[in-house]
Write an enzyme that holds these catalytic residues in place. Structure first.
Site, PDB file in Angstrom:
ATOM      1  N   TYR A   1      -2.965   9.348   6.785  1.00 29.04           N
ATOM      2  CA  TYR A   1      -3.290   7.954   6.515  1.00 29.04           C
ATOM      3  C   TYR A   1      -4.059   7.880   5.198  1.00 29.04           C
ATOM      4  O   TYR A   1      -4.687   8.833   4.752  1.00 29.04           O
ATOM      5  CB  TYR A   1      -4.051   7.256   7.654  1.00 29.04           C
ATOM      6  CG  TYR A   1      -3.166   7.006   8.847  1.00 29.04           C
ATOM      7  CD1 TYR A   1      -2.299   5.913   8.872  1.00 29.04           C
ATOM      8  CD2 TYR A   1      -3.165   7.882   9.930  1.00 29.04           C
ATOM      9  CE1 TYR A   1      -1.462   5.698   9.954  1.00 29.04           C
ATOM     10  CE2 TYR A   1      -2.328   7.667  11.013  1.00 29.04           C
ATOM     11  CZ  TYR A   1      -1.476   6.571  11.018  1.00 29.04           C
ATOM     12  OH  TYR A   1      -0.642   6.369  12.081  1.00 29.04           O
TER      13      TYR A   1
ATOM     14  N   HIS B   1       0.833  -1.213   0.000  1.00 29.76           N
ATOM     15  CA  HIS B   1       0.000   0.000   0.000  1.00 29.76           C
ATOM     16  C   HIS B   1       0.869   1.266   0.000  1.00 29.76           C
ATOM     17  O   HIS B   1       0.389   2.338  -0.341  1.00 29.76           O
ATOM     18  CB  HIS B   1      -0.896  -0.025   1.234  1.00 29.76           C
ATOM     19  CG  HIS B   1      -2.311   0.396   1.006  1.00 29.76           C
ATOM     20  ND1 HIS B   1      -2.950   0.366  -0.212  1.00 29.76           N
ATOM     21  CD2 HIS B   1      -3.241   0.872   1.886  1.00 29.76           C
ATOM     22  CE1 HIS B   1      -4.193   0.797  -0.079  1.00 29.76           C
ATOM     23  NE2 HIS B   1      -4.397   1.115   1.182  1.00 29.76           N
TER      24      HIS B   1
END
Length: 186
Positions: free
Chosen positions: A64, A20
């Site tokens: 995030y 990711h």
């Protein structure tokens, strides 16, 4: 000419070498190659690179992944950079590992970071560099896969993939998106 290049990822050591975070890793490599450094700034780690008369503002959002749009929106406004001059580096499970595709626009394809950018930055029409991480996971295990670390074979192949992505970033900023896609897309 100035550009905003956004590498998507998650902050924290537990995410550092995960699939990711390929956007973060690629921008780290670019900054290292240029002899630059990162500084913590509003909603992101930020660096600047000059390339062939262009100023590249690089950010790694500290919001995030799922809130990436907050940082992208802030820096687009702060630096007065239009959507045509931003490029989002993102992991993509729909593309085989090692393949890279630049697109002028597109759907989020289930990617929460892209969904948030769309929601906060006014739609789907912004350039993105989709970096293939493959889909080698059992049904229902996508989260574990994307938040998992690269296999040794993937890790060995990662530098050449990131170097190609860096060439594509430079192409985007110099020869434009259409010619870069023609020249580099897998």
């Amino acid at each position: 000419m100035k550009y905003l290049i956004i590498g998507l990822g998650n902050i924290g050591p537990e995410y550092e070498l995960t699939r990711h975070n390929i956007g973060f890793l690629t921008l780290d490599r670019l900054v290292d190659k240029e002899g630059g450094s990162w500084k913590s700034d509003r909603l992101a780690f930020k660096s600047e690179v000059k390339y062939k008369g262009r100023m590249l503002h690089l950010i790694k959002p500290t919001t995030y992944m799922n809130l990436s749009g907050k940082a992208v929106n802030y820096w687009m406004k702060e630096l007065n950079i239009s959507k045509e001059n931003i490029l989002v580096l993102v992991d993509d499970v729909a593309i085989p590992f090692g393949k890279i595709r630049m697109r002028a626009k597109g759907s989020a394809a289930g990617h929460n970071g892209l969904k948030n950018i769309e929601a906060l930055c006014g739609g789907k029409d912004y350039p993105r560099l989709r970096m293939g991480i493959g889909d080698n996971f059992p049904k229902g295990r996508q989260v574990d896969y994307v938040l998992g670390r690269f296999s040794q074979q993937e890790f060995d192949e990662l530098p050449s993939m990131m170097d190609k992505a860096i060439e594509m970033i430079y192409g985007f900023c110099t020869i434009g998106i259409a010619q870069t896609m023609t020249q580099f897309n897998d």
